[in-house]
Design an enzyme around this catalytic site. Structure first.
Site, PDB file in Angstrom:
ATOM      1  N   HIS A  12      -4.291   6.341  -1.348  1.00 25.97           N
ATOM      2  CA  HIS A  12      -4.919   6.297  -0.023  1.00 25.97           C
ATOM      3  C   HIS A  12      -3.919   6.522   1.099  1.00 25.97           C
ATOM      4  CE1 HIS A  12      -8.816   5.831   1.599  1.00 25.97           C
ATOM      5  NE2 HIS A  12      -8.792   4.569   1.947  1.00 25.97           N
ATOM      6  N   ASN A  42      -9.738   1.346   7.921  1.00 22.71           N
ATOM      7  CA  ASN A  42     -11.104   1.196   8.420  1.00 22.71           C
ATOM      8  C   ASN A  42     -11.191   1.003   9.922  1.00 22.71           C
ATOM      9  OD1 ASN A  42     -11.874   1.434   5.788  1.00 22.71           O
ATOM     10  ND2 ASN A  42     -12.505  -0.690   5.530  1.00 22.71           N
ATOM     11  N   TYR A  94       0.806  -1.221   0.000  1.00 20.71           N
ATOM     12  CA  TYR A  94       0.000   0.000   0.000  1.00 20.71           C
ATOM     13  C   TYR A  94       0.839   1.270   0.000  1.00 20.71           C
ATOM     14  CZ  TYR A  94      -3.700  -3.231   1.472  1.00 20.71           C
ATOM     15  OH  TYR A  94      -4.586  -4.276   1.551  1.00 20.71           O
TER      16      TYR A  94
END
Length: 209
Positions: A19, A66, A14
């Site tokens: 993001h 999240n 990631y």
């Protein structure tokens, strides 16, 4: 004490995604201050710095986007820092790529990391640095945010990251209103309007220094 939290997802897969802009801004601040983020506490990587008699913790939650609310709540409770001195830096689909927007409070706008922080600490009353990544012309938004910046964006990314880091420093050193005046500009700016002075969320044109 101030807490500056950058949002992202842990793991090399990631690291270059849109993001993870919040993590990248934290890296920029850590580099400026020569404070490597190698220490671990409350499910986060962090570093501490003292600037102008203010202790500042740079924090990267390692819980995945999240579940960002859990470590952020632990930091607030463990340090007794009020939400007004929590600065959250995150990517924003609703802002064109290259824009910076500082807000004193407000809704999450669909950003799950921000949403879960607000739910965990039961307030929307903390400042944020919204870093514009734009929306895809076609395709799925989840895929878009988890993919790397394209070649054209990558060339402009260092300036965007630097301005976002400047905004976080401005909030801590001079306050949210000062940061908004410096980085949020009314749409009327091209017609000679004045920078925004309200501490409420406002719409603006291209962010400027």
């Amino acid at each position: 004490m101030w807490l500056i939290v950058g949002l992202g997802n842990p793991g090399p897969e990631y690291a270059r995604s849109r993001h993870n802009v919040g993590f990248v801004v934290l890296d920029e601040l850590a580099l400026r201050w020569n404070r490597p983020m190698t220490r671990r506490h409350w499910e986060s990587l962090y570093a501490e710095e003292t600037r102008r008699d203010k202790t500042i913790a740079l924090i990267k939650p390692l819980s995945f986007m999240n579940e960002s609310g859990r470590p952020v709540k632990a930091w607030l409770e463990g340090t007794s820092v009020p939400p007004e001195r929590l600065v959250v830096i995150h990517d924003d689909l609703d802002l064109a790529f290259g824009r910076i927007k500082v807000v004193a409070k407000g809704g999450h706008g669909g950003h799950r990391g921000v949403r879960f922080i607000q739910e965990a600490i039961e307030t929307v009353g903390f400042p944020r640095v919204r870093v514009g990544i734009g929306r895809p012309d076609t395709g799925d938004e989840v895929t878009f945010v988890l993919n790397p910046f394209d070649e054209a964006e990558a060339r402009l990314l260092p300036d965007l990251i630097s301005r976002a880091a400047d905004a976080a420093e401005e909030i801590v050193e001079r306050g949210v209103a000062s940061a908004m005046n410096r980085f949020n500009v009314w749409e009327q700016c091209r017609a000679g309007g004045e920078p925004a002075e309200s501490t409420e969320e406002v719409d603006g044109c291209q962010s400027t220094k």
